[in-house]
Design a protein around this motif. Structure first.
Motif, short mmCIF file in Angstrom:
data_model
loop_
_atom_site.label_atom_id
_atom_site.label_comp_id
_atom_site.label_asym_id
_atom_site.label_seq_id
_atom_site.Cartn_x
_atom_site.Cartn_y
_atom_site.Cartn_z
N TYR A 198 -7.33 7.97 4.73
CA TYR A 198 -7.38 7.50 3.26
C TYR A 198 -7.71 5.97 3.52
O TYR A 198 -6.88 5.14 3.74
N GLU B 98 -7.77 2.91 1.82
CA GLU B 98 -7.14 2.71 0.34
C GLU B 98 -7.73 1.60 -0.28
O GLU B 98 -7.47 1.19 -1.44
N ASP C 24 0.68 -1.20 -0.01
CA ASP C 24 -0.03 -0.07 0.03
C ASP C 24 0.78 1.25 -0.06
O ASP C 24 2.05 1.13 0.51
#
Lengths: 307, 344
Positions: free
Chosen positions: A134, A136, A111
């Motif tokens: 965030y 992801e 990530d």
């Protein structure tokens, strides 16, 4: 950080403006990349300091898996869970003056944002910090996410008056559906935190020893998660080997706030049955099952702990 | 004569009474004539004072009835066989099993008899320390306790007397002397001596479980260290643990607490805790960015153990080099007069 107090009116107002009416996880968590203020790289400290509002602050870190479908956990926390968590901690008082920090946990192998860390906050600012994360939806095919990165950050980069002034440990919960990663590489620690370690890698046990000096450590396995549904034995075994009775299995992710509050209550001396019974309907059973193996720390007598 | 606040702050009978039953009785009566609550308006505070006077008097009479007395740097003890023993001491401390008194050449432990199993365990572990050869014995034997006496008292205590070189001082006293922050160059050689001992314990297949500033003594002239206390909790590696002090329990991880199995990792973590404590903050937070302490040393004591003691020692040597370059003997200018001048 950590001034102010939780206020349900402020929550209602924030929730109406920022969350209600939004349909999906990605609507609530609108960030499409790592917010620089949540980047743990070269952060000296996140601080949980006593204040007039919170004279006996207690740090509580909640690390949420934001890979794959696990974003639903963060979503639920943002929509209803945080209000429930904060309200119940204030009402039940298992700990004094909570300072909450959220972390977003990804996968350091795959990530772009494997770890995100908010400030410690006591009031509505924690909701604002949370929704900056965030989500992801990443992760990879390695059977684990980077659940131990929060242990390094908490062990090396938090500064809490609860520990410094009162010698009391804080609480850290990581939450997800995959296995515990066996190691973190030196290069990964350098990349994520900008820190240098003496050895080529650190095991999960090493990181646990580090964080345990300042925090009571728990991991919550989300039983509804994909990985847990297909490989439950592997997931449970990997966590049990590391954390033993500090592994909590949760069959309904919407009950995460109740489980965190219950764990705090039990750790601070309340009876497991009474705590479970304090929740109504199906929540009672879910919490009872989740905390059934939890054991208290040993009590010392005149400074002696006998085994 | 003492004032009321002085009395309320007292801990030991000898602070208020003379070590003679008849004299103590008169002193008790005279004190109550002054501090009895019936004689004062502010009776709550005087109630507390009278209660403290009675409590210390009761303890004084109990000690004297059993042939014991502690005060003015002298401890007098009578064994259950009637044998009398006395020792001058420089400082006394309480610990989790009882009390100990540090003299010039001895340490006297006075331990509650309920903890006899810990005492027996310590004596057994010390007696069975093994050495590869005479060279090893010559090098290491002096770093460990030599028990000169063990006896029980009439009042259910166990006395253990341990020999101590005259120039060996407890880390606790060293830390006090330096105002809770020992110069980092000294901390470095102290930690080296501890890692040396950790390797020896590893060779002996032992997990000590009591390595702390209370139990470790250093010889400033030789830059060596002696592990004279804390053997109560020593068990074989992978053996069932018996107990630990609260301070060491707090650095145990959940898996250590859950398994309760002896591990060298706990001793190595205890050494890092000593490092943090000597550098000025056992939590390791206040020392960050301290210009007096090299960064590699700060990172080391704040970090975590990942190896066995031998590998740990190798890494530690790298830290010393990164911190200070080549090894150098730094004189620690301390003696017992400096250390204990204001203790008693």
């Amino acid at each position: 950080m950590g001034t102010g107090r939780w206020d349900s009116k402020a929550w209602d107002s924030y929730s109406s403006a920022a969350i209600k009416g939004k349909k999906t996880v990605d609507d609530v968590f609108a960030a499409r990349s790592l917010d620089p203020t949540l980047n743990p790289y070269k952060v000296s400290f996140r601080e949980s300091c006593d204040s007039t509002d919170n004279p006996n602050s207690t740090p509580i870190i909640i690390g949420l898996d934001v890979t794959g479908s696990m974003g639903i956990i963060a979503d639920n926390i943002a929509r209803v869970g945080l209000e429930k968590l904060a309200t119940e901690v204030y009402n039940r008082k298992p700990v004094s003056d909570p300072h909450i920090m959220f972390m977003g946990i990804g996968d350091v192998k795959y990530d772009s944002a494997p770890l995100q860390v908010t400030q410690f906050e006591a009031d509505i600012r924690i909701a604002k910090e949370l929704t900056k994360i965030y989500v992801e939806h990443g992760g990879g095919g390695n059977n684990s996410e980077s659940y131990t990165l929060p242990w390094w950050f908490a062990g090396m980069h938090t500064k809490c008056d609860n520990f410094i002034k009162r010698g009391k440990k804080g609480y850290i919960f990581t939450i997800g559906d995959e296995e515990c990663p066996k190691t973190v590489l030196k290069s990964e620690i350098e990349k994520i935190f900008g820190d240098t370690i003496q050895t080529d890698s650190m095991t999960a046990q090493d990181l646990l020893r580090l964080v345990s000096k300042q925090y009571e450590v728990f991991h919550i396995i989300i039983e509804e998660g994909n990985h847990m549904r297909y490989q439950p034995n592997e997931v449970i075994k990997s966590w049990n080997e590391i954390l033993g009775q500090r592994v909590l299995k949760l069959s309904d992710y919407t009950k995460l706030p109740e489980l965190i509050v219950s764990t705090l209550q039990v750790l601070n001396g309340e009876n497991k049955d009474i705590v479970s019974d304090s929740w109504d309907g199906s929540t009672n059973l879910i919490i009872r099952n989740a905390i059934k193996e939890l054991i208290l720390n040993a009590e010392d007598v005149n400074g002696l702990v006998k085994f | 004569m003492f004032n009321i606040d002085e009395i309320l702050g007292m801990k030991y009978p000898n602070e208020l009474f003379t070590g003679d039953k008849d004299i103590a009785k008169k002193e008790h009566i005279n004190l109550l004539k002054i501090f009895h609550p019936d004689l004062h308006k502010d009776s709550e505070k005087y109630k507390e004072a009278a209660s403290k006077i009675n409590e210390l008097y009761t303890e004084a009479i109990k000690l004297l009835d059993n042939g014991n007395w502690i005060g003015d740097g002298l401890i007098k003890i009578t064994s259950s066989d009637g044998e009398k023993y006395s020792m001058k001491y420089n400082v006394q401390y309480s610990f989790e099993l009882g009390k100990y008194y540090i003299g010039n050449r001895s340490i006297l432990y006075l331990i509650d008899k309920v903890h006899l199993n810990f005492v027996d365990n310590a004596l057994d572990r010390i007696k069975n320390l093994k050495y590869e050869n005479n060279n090893m014995k010559f090098e290491f034997e002096k770093y460990f306790p030599k028990v000169s006496r063990k006896f029980e008292t009439k009042d259910e205590k166990v006395v253990i007397l341990i020999e101590k070189p005259e120039d060996a001082y407890s880390l606790k006293d060293i830390l006090n002397y330096y105002g809770n922050k020992v110069p980092s160059r000294h901390v470095t050689w102290i930690l080296s001596s501890l890692y040396n001992i950790a390797c020896y314990l590893y060779y002996n297949n032992l997990s000590h479980n009591g390595i702390s500033i209370d139990n470790y003594y250093i010889s400033p002239s030789n830059h060596s260290g002696l592990l004279l206390g804390g053997w109560w909790y020593t068990v074989p590696l992978d053996g069932k643990m018996l107990g630990v002090s609260n301070e060491i329990y707090n650095i145990m991880s959940p898996d250590m607490i859950s398994n309760k199995i002896g591990t060298f990792l706990l001793d190595l973590e205890s050494i890092r805790l000593i490092g943090r404590t000597l550098l000025g903050d056992k939590n390791g937070i206040a020392i960050i960015g301290d210009p007096d302490i090299p960064e590699p040393l700060i990172d080391w004591v704040r970090g975590v153990t990942v190896n066995n003691p031998i590998e740990e020692y190798k890494l530690w040597e790298k830290v010393i080099k990164e911190s200070y370059g080549e090894r150098k003997f730094i004189e620690m200018n301390i003696d017992k007069d400096k250390l204990y001048s204001n203790k008693i």
